[in-house]
Motif scaffolding. Structure first.
Motif, short mmCIF file in Angstrom:
data_model
loop_
_atom_site.label_atom_id
_atom_site.label_comp_id
_atom_site.label_asym_id
_atom_site.label_seq_id
_atom_site.Cartn_x
_atom_site.Cartn_y
_atom_site.Cartn_z
N TYR A 177 47.05 58.22 93.24
CA TYR A 177 47.26 56.60 93.05
C TYR A 177 45.85 56.48 92.02
O TYR A 177 46.06 56.32 90.43
N TYR A 178 44.94 56.37 92.26
CA TYR A 178 43.35 56.45 91.43
C TYR A 178 42.59 57.28 92.79
O TYR A 178 42.44 57.89 94.06
N GLN A 208 40.96 45.75 93.23
CA GLN A 208 42.54 45.56 92.72
C GLN A 208 42.42 43.82 92.39
O GLN A 208 43.47 43.22 91.23
N SER A 209 41.66 42.68 92.32
CA SER A 209 41.24 41.60 92.10
C SER A 209 41.11 41.36 90.27
O SER A 209 41.06 40.85 89.93
N TYR A 217 42.50 43.55 88.19
CA TYR A 217 44.41 43.29 88.03
C TYR A 217 44.42 41.40 87.10
O TYR A 217 45.06 41.45 86.31
N ILE A 233 48.37 43.23 96.55
CA ILE A 233 48.70 43.45 95.26
C ILE A 233 47.82 45.30 95.76
O ILE A 233 48.59 45.81 96.06
N PRO A 234 47.20 45.77 96.55
CA PRO A 234 47.15 46.90 97.31
C PRO A 234 47.17 47.39 98.78
O PRO A 234 48.28 48.35 98.05
N GLU A 264 50.66 48.52 96.26
CA GLU A 264 50.58 49.64 95.25
C GLU A 264 50.59 50.82 96.64
O GLU A 264 51.20 51.57 96.82
N ILE A 275 52.55 54.22 93.08
CA ILE A 275 52.13 53.34 91.26
C ILE A 275 52.14 54.25 90.20
O ILE A 275 52.64 55.63 90.61
N TYR A 295 36.68 51.04 84.72
CA TYR A 295 38.14 52.03 84.80
C TYR A 295 38.25 53.29 84.00
O TYR A 295 37.77 52.60 82.80
#
Ligand SMILES: Cc1cc2nc3c(=O)[nH]c(=O)nc-3n(C[C@H](O)[C@H](O)[C@H](O)COP(=O)(O)OP(=O)(O)OC[C@H]3O[C@@H](n4cnc5c(N)ncnc54)[C@H](O)[C@@H]3O)c2cc1C
Length: 493
Positions: free
Chosen positions: A85-86, A186-187, A189, A204-205, A208, A213, A351
């Motif tokens: 994902y990242y 992820q906060s 976002y 949120i995580p 994912e 994602i 990012y």
């Protein structure tokens, strides 16, 4: 029934698709010459960039919207699941890659701290329960405060933990800070710091890790194009380069739209999909907007802004992942600079998207695009972006060279574009340059967030990230669906 929709961003298009499909006479008025808003593309001769969203999550919500219109999203776009994902790159050079294989996730976490591998199991099961309770509350409309006593909200209360921050919540599962960062960054976002973000957003995580994602070939901007294509196929009237100047309101009811060219059109209902914070101040005279006075708007809590750098390169960094997050050495101070002190962060977390490793359509062969997003203060701070633009460009390039190992980056820049918080405000009509809209503290959510059936004047509905349920594509699509269904309930199908 004639419905006029302001803007052709994802919130507007979701509502417009469903309404035109239900037989309404729908016109969408977009100030730009392209659809998508913050979800549009930047196209040069050779390079294509997404302006904003690059992470697609919970694509099932958009799929359901297409299904309601008897269409299959896959006939319009090519959705590509990502693995990993990242990648997170910490200031000491260590890296954390997270992806769909849960065994590999646990192995990566145990590299930092063996106990944190088990933390992933408890994180997963805790948040599965939390999401099951929270999702129904995030998928409904709020039309009066007593809706906060609805079954969906009452069911969510046991998992809400309103006085716990996201950071502290993750401390229940993980002890190593680098691991906690992997499940709290992820906060951003939502444009919020994990130290202030409500604990509920640990969903949120989890989302994912549960559903993955995804990327879309050609960029996530293709989702907005697909929604606009669907709208026109169903008979909708899409008018580009048609900026709205004012919402005409008479006797407490929205009656029509006045355009920049001075013309006026009447409608039975208005859907406002342009950014709430900008639009309420600019499209509605102060005496007609009830509690949303200039003073009230200035006093609300907003997300951070972003400094953006879009680079077309004559090379491809194939050892950089599709999504990468560079973590500041003093992670906590970085958030304080952005959220509280509202000054230029000197060693920012940032990012970097390197989508050409996945998608060959964005740049000529051998070339690539880089999308760099640096969280910075919104315009309620004192930063001078006229002066700051060049300074911050240098600082960002320096971070990429050192932090991401792109030492020769400057020798390969073939195209470049910058967006600052001022540009978000001036070019994209984003209030206070707060790219992720009103903040998501609990006093600005659910019935406390601007409502999808507007609470101030009648015959008006609100969609988009500044309204209920919130910022981020899945919730924005949901705002369009909630508003469209409420219009159908009001006027009949
Ligand atoms: C840099 C960035 C990164 C993001 N990353 C992600 C991500 O990875 N994943 C995710 O899910 N979300 C992400 N988001 C959040 C969110 O998904 C997008 O911002 C989304 O595009 C917001 O949609 P919207 O419909 O609320 O508003 P917008 O996209 O802003 O659409 C509003 C539309 O109204 C138009 N408009 C404005 N004023 C007028 C007027 N007077 N008359 C007519 N038209 C007007 C605008 O031109 C625009 O087209 C990101 C946002 C940004 C900015």
């Amino acid at each position: 029934m004639k419905i006029g929709v302001i803007g052709a961003g994802p919130g507007s298009l979701a509502a417009a698709d469903l309404l035109v499909n239900a037989g309404y006479d729908v016109s969408v008025f977009e100030k730009e010459g392209v659809v998508g808003g913050r979800n549009a593309s930047i196209r040069t001769g050779e390079y294509t960039f997404d302006v904003g969203p690059t992470f697609l999550m919970m694509d099932f919500i958009l799929r359901e919207i297409f299904e309601e219109c008897d269409r299959d999203l896959d006939d319009y776009v090519d959705v590509v699941p990502l693995d990993p994902y990242y990648q997170l790159i910490y200031s000491d050079g260590s890296k954390l890659k997270l992806g769909p294989d849960r065994g590999e996730v646990k192995e990566s976490l145990s590299g930092f701290n063996p106990a944190d591998a088990d933390g992933f199991d408890s994180f997963f099961s805790d948040n599965e329960k939390k999401l099951n309770r929270a999702l129904p509350a995030l998928q409904r409309g709020y039309y009066k405060y007593s809706d906060l006593l609805s079954r969906e909200v009452l069911n969510m209360l046991p998992v809400l933990r309103p006085f716990t921050s996201l950071w502290d919540e993750l401390g229940k599962h993980y002890s190593e800070d680098r691991v906690k960062i992997g499940f709290t960054f992820q906060s951003k976002y939502l444009g919020m710091s994990p130290y202030n973000c409500p604990s509920m957003f640990s969903i949120i995580p989890f989302i994912e890790h549960k559903w993955g994602i995804k990327h879309v070939t050609g960029g996530l901007n293709q989702l907005a194009v697909a929604m606009a294509d669907l709208f026109e196929e169903l008979g909708g009237d899409l008018q580009l380069n048609r900026p709205v100047r004012e919402i005409e309101i008479e006797s407490g009811k929205a009656r029509g739209l006045k355009f920049e060219d001075g013309t006026v059109e009447e409608f039975d209902g208005i859907v406002m999909g342009s950014d709430f914070a900008w639009s309420i101040k600019n499209l509605v005279p102060e005496k007609k907007r009830g509690k949303y006075s200039d003073a009230k708007m200035d006093g609300m809590n907003y997300s951070c802004s972003t400094f953006m750098l879009y680079l077309g390169l004559d090379k491809l960094y194939d050892d950089l992942e599709h999504h990468n997050v560079l973590i500041s050495e003093d992670y906590r101070r970085n958030f304080k600079e952005v959220e509280t002190d509202k000054v230029f962060p000197q060693d920012p977390s940032l990012y970097v998207q390197n989508p050409s490793v996945t998608d060959a359509t964005l740049a000529p062969e051998g070339n690539s695009t880089l999308y760099v997003l640096v969280p910075v203060p919104n315009l309620k701070g004192e930063v001078d972006w006229e002066e700051g633009r060049e300074y911050y460009r240098e600082l960002t390039l320096g971070r990429l060279k050192e932090g991401a190992g792109l030492g020769d980056l400057e020798d390969h820049i073939d195209y470049e574009k910058i967006i600052t918080p001022e540009d978000w405000k001036e070019d994209f009509n984003v209030g206070y340059g707060a790219t992720f809209n009103l903040a998501h503290n609990l006093t600005q959510m659910l019935a406390f967030r601007p409502r999808n059936k507007f609470e101030v004047f009648d015959r008006a509905w609100l969609v988009g990230g500044g309204t209920n349920p919130g910022s981020g594509l899945p919730t924005i699509y949901e705002s369009g669906r909630i508003a469209a269904h409420n219009i159908m309930d009001t006027f009949g199908e």
